[in-house]
Scaffold this motif. Sequence first.
Motif, short mmCIF file in Angstrom:
data_model
loop_
_atom_site.label_atom_id
_atom_site.label_comp_id
_atom_site.label_asym_id
_atom_site.label_seq_id
_atom_site.Cartn_x
_atom_site.Cartn_y
_atom_site.Cartn_z
N LEU A 16 0.83 -1.22 0.00
CA LEU A 16 0.00 0.00 0.00
C LEU A 16 0.86 1.26 0.00
O LEU A 16 0.54 2.24 -0.68
CB LEU A 16 -0.94 -0.01 1.21
CG LEU A 16 -2.07 -1.03 1.15
CD1 LEU A 16 -2.81 -1.09 2.49
CD2 LEU A 16 -3.02 -0.72 0.01
N GLY A 17 1.95 1.24 0.75
CA GLY A 17 2.87 2.37 0.75
C GLY A 17 3.50 2.60 -0.61
O GLY A 17 3.68 3.74 -1.05
N GLY A 20 1.09 4.18 -2.79
CA GLY A 20 0.97 5.58 -2.39
C GLY A 20 2.02 6.49 -3.01
O GLY A 20 1.83 7.70 -3.09
N LEU A 23 0.02 7.35 -6.13
CA LEU A 23 -1.30 7.95 -5.91
C LEU A 23 -1.18 9.00 -4.82
O LEU A 23 -0.99 8.67 -3.65
CB LEU A 23 -2.33 6.89 -5.49
CG LEU A 23 -2.67 5.83 -6.52
CD1 LEU A 23 -3.62 4.79 -5.94
CD2 LEU A 23 -3.30 6.47 -7.76
N LEU A 26 -2.97 8.68 -1.28
CA LEU A 26 -2.68 7.52 -0.43
C LEU A 26 -1.33 7.76 0.23
O LEU A 26 -0.31 7.88 -0.45
CB LEU A 26 -2.65 6.24 -1.27
CG LEU A 26 -2.55 4.93 -0.52
CD1 LEU A 26 -3.80 4.71 0.34
CD2 LEU A 26 -2.42 3.77 -1.50
N PRO A 27 -1.29 7.82 1.57
CA PRO A 27 -0.03 8.14 2.24
C PRO A 27 0.97 6.99 2.16
O PRO A 27 0.60 5.83 2.25
CB PRO A 27 -0.45 8.39 3.68
CG PRO A 27 -1.68 7.55 3.85
CD PRO A 27 -2.37 7.57 2.52
N THR A 28 2.23 7.32 2.00
CA THR A 28 3.27 6.31 1.90
C THR A 28 3.92 6.04 3.25
O THR A 28 3.98 4.90 3.70
CB THR A 28 4.34 6.75 0.88
OG1 THR A 28 3.71 6.88 -0.39
CG2 THR A 28 5.46 5.73 0.78
#
Length: 117
Positions: A16-17, A20, A23, A26-28
């Motif tokens: 997810l990171g 991100g 995107l 979306l926080p990394t």
Amino acid sequence: MKRQLYLTAGLVSVALGTIGIFLPLLPTVPFMILAAFCFAKSSPALEKRLIEDRRFGPHILAWREKGAISRKGKLAATAAFAVSIALGLWMMAMPWALIPIGVAVICLSWLWSRPER
């Protein structure tokens, strides 16, 4: 079993990171901090790799040592909330459009109360 769950959660957090990075909303870094926490309980080698990473390591260590968040991170989160509020006001009917504002006030109050690294 517990170790495998932490390892899986850490790998999902890294994924997810990584998403991100591409995107903007979306926080990394928070996902990498979560991944380091999960790897600390499941894979010391992966935790070490994250902590030694030149991009994420300083953020992870600042969070662990002082609960600190960089000014740049705070500003990025504030900008993301502003976009969410604008989209909410534009796309949602009242009173639902007030939800993003309430969430932003609560989250940003906490975020800006954290020390800076």
